[in-house]
Design a protein around this motif. Structure first.
Motif, short mmCIF file in Angstrom:
data_model
loop_
_atom_site.label_atom_id
_atom_site.label_comp_id
_atom_site.label_asym_id
_atom_site.label_seq_id
_atom_site.Cartn_x
_atom_site.Cartn_y
_atom_site.Cartn_z
N TRP A 1 0.81 -1.21 0.00
CA TRP A 1 0.00 0.00 0.00
C TRP A 1 0.84 1.26 0.00
O TRP A 1 0.36 2.35 -0.24
CB TRP A 1 -0.95 0.00 1.19
N ILE A 2 2.16 1.12 0.29
CA ILE A 2 3.06 2.27 0.23
C ILE A 2 3.61 2.37 -1.18
O ILE A 2 4.15 1.41 -1.72
CB ILE A 2 4.21 2.15 1.25
N ASP A 3 3.50 3.56 -1.76
CA ASP A 3 3.86 3.76 -3.17
C ASP A 3 4.82 4.95 -3.28
O ASP A 3 4.41 6.07 -3.59
CB ASP A 3 2.57 4.01 -3.96
N PRO A 4 6.14 4.75 -3.03
CA PRO A 4 7.11 5.85 -3.16
C PRO A 4 7.23 6.29 -4.62
O PRO A 4 7.17 5.46 -5.53
CB PRO A 4 8.42 5.25 -2.65
N VAL A 5 7.43 7.59 -4.84
CA VAL A 5 7.47 8.13 -6.19
C VAL A 5 8.64 9.10 -6.32
O VAL A 5 8.90 9.94 -5.44
CB VAL A 5 6.16 8.87 -6.52
#
Length: 472
Positions: free
Chosen positions: A125-129
């Protein structure tokens, strides 16, 4: 912004229990709304600015925050983890580093190519960008300020994170450095927080499961079967169900066993009656190895060659002795196992019947005919189960009605004589046909004599009817 850490912590706790998916090929579009903060301080070393990244989180002294919806974005999934985004933002600038300035209007339009690192984290659920791009920033008038009418393109670098807490909604946090090559020193950080709404996913069958995750994208199905259907609701998806339209059991590949005999209905020849596997699900009540629906004596054991009955077939005519009226003589089943007269026997009967004579224009049998009648009697007695039909015929002399009446009476006279001499009435039928069935011409005396006759045949119709009554 002072409550930002609390918001993030609450989000993390909530998201830890949620299954989600991020922006991808099946959900290509997203719209973001949020607020932004502009900070000039940690971007240089000239007063009133600090060194790069100095006091980066000093929200109270340096951040210009517009406490309203001040940023909008639209993004589109490109492929291979890349997302293209265009955003617009506004703000009010009253802090330029350590220096206070009058309220300045801030406008920016930015375009970026962002790369998601979510796949490296097992699609959680963590989506680093991370992103890079460019934009255009305009800061409004301030009399006597170095920032008066600042308007320049910028080169942007971005780092952020999306927290996907449902299939279509994410909390977004980002920090973007905007570098200008102008000597005005207006490079700055722009931070943003907001909500991203994802849409445009492909769900061809409308079952609420996107095609990307749907193993049966053309058929509406269930989430527990990855989008595949379970038409009969037996907990076995149709692809693995040998009987997809009938609720059944896993041990029978989804097929039912209606009679509970351990043989699935499609393989059970008797699905409504419990039976044996070796009998294809049919019962064998007497245990003789002949299943009941093929056993003529289902409650009495007997060999298969006797159709499951204990009785023999002494004369070998295919009719068991119990049903054979003539167990010592071979005969067809149609005659209950008794022999039937052959064509030669019938011919012999008719040779005798030709010599049966009557008084003129009467049905009275003449005495000299008794020898012929006795011979007919003896043959009929030999075939004790056969039904014989006696026919009366005349020539064309006289009226039709008279001839018909006379022929009926003469046939009846023969039948009466045979009954009186021991042939059962149930084995005889008689009928007169008048002049309707000539066998010779009526133009000559010889022909008319041939037409005045009595004939004997087998009454098959009555024989079958009587056998049917006997069975009932």
């Amino acid at each position: 912004m002072k409550h930002l850490s609390k918001i993030v912590l609450a989000s993390l706790l909530f998201l830890g229990f949620t299954s989600v998916q991020a922006q991808d090929a099946d959900n290509p579009w997203a719209i973001g709304i949020g607020t932004n903060a502009v900070d000039f301080y940690p971007t240089g070393e000239d007063a009133p600015l600090g060194g790069m990244f100095d006091e980066y989180f000093n929200t109270g002294d340096h951040w210009n925050i517009l406490p309203a919806v001040s940023k909008l974005s639209v993004s589109r999934y490109i492929g291979a983890g890349f997302v293209g985004e265009i955003s617009g933002s506004i703000n009010q600038i009253d802090k330029y580093g350590d220096r206070s300035v009058g309220d300045l209007s801030y406008y920016a339009v930015d375009l970026s190519a962002d790369y998601s690192l979510r796949a490296l984290l097992n699609d959680g659920w963590i989506d680093p960008v991370l992103g890079i791009g460019g934009g255009y920033t305009w800061i409004g008038d301030q009399d006597g300020s170095d920032l008066e009418n600042f308007s320049n393109p910028t080169l942007n670098g971005k780092a952020g994170v999306n927290f996907w807490f449902s299939d279509n909604i994410a909390l977004t946090l980002e920090s973007k450095y905007k570098h200008t090559f102008d000597t005005d020193g207006a490079q700055h950080f722009q931070h943003a927080a907001g909500i991203k709404f994802m849409f445009g996913g492909t769900d061809s069958d409308g079952d609420g499961i996107y095609d990307k995750d749907d193993e049966c994208p053309e058929q509406p199905g269930l989430e527990e079967f990855n989008g595949c259907p379970d038409t009969d609701g037996d907990g076995i998806e149709d692809r693995q169900d040998a009987c997809p339209n009938e609720a059944g059991l896993a041990e029978f590949d989804g097929c039912p066993d209606s009679d509970g005999d351990g043989v699935a209905d499609p393989d059970d020849d008797c699905p409504e009656v419990a039976g044996l596997a070796e009998m294809n699900g049919c019962p064998d009540a007497d245990g003789d190895g002949v299943r009941d629906d093929e056993d003529n004596c289902p409650d009495e054991a007997g060999p298969a060659e006797n159709d499951g009955c204990p009785w023999a077939d002494t004369d070998g005519d295919g009719v068991l002795d119990k049903d054979d009226d003539c167990p010592e003589e071979a005969g067809p089943a149609a005659s209950n196992g008794c022999p039937e007269p052959t064509a030669e026997v019938i011919s012999e009967l008719n040779e005798y019947s030709k010599t049966v004579l009557f008084d003129l224009n009467k049905a009275t049998i003449r005495p000299e005919s008794e020898e012929a009648l006795q011979s007919i009697h003896d043959i009929m007695h030999e075939y004790s189960t056969t039904i014989f039909h006696i026919e009366g015929h005349t020539d064309s002399s006289g009226s039709d009605s008279y001839n018909m009446k006379l022929s009926k009476e003469r046939a009846a006279s023969v039948a009466t004589w045979l009954e009186q001499n021991g042939i059962p009435a149930k084995r005889l039928t008689s009928e007169g046909y008048g002049e309707t069935q000539p066998i010779a011409t009526n133009s000559t005396a010889k022909g008319r004599q041939d037409n005045r006759r009595v004939e004997i045949s087998l009454d098959k119709d009555k024989e079958m009817k009587d056998k049917s009554k006997d069975k009932k």
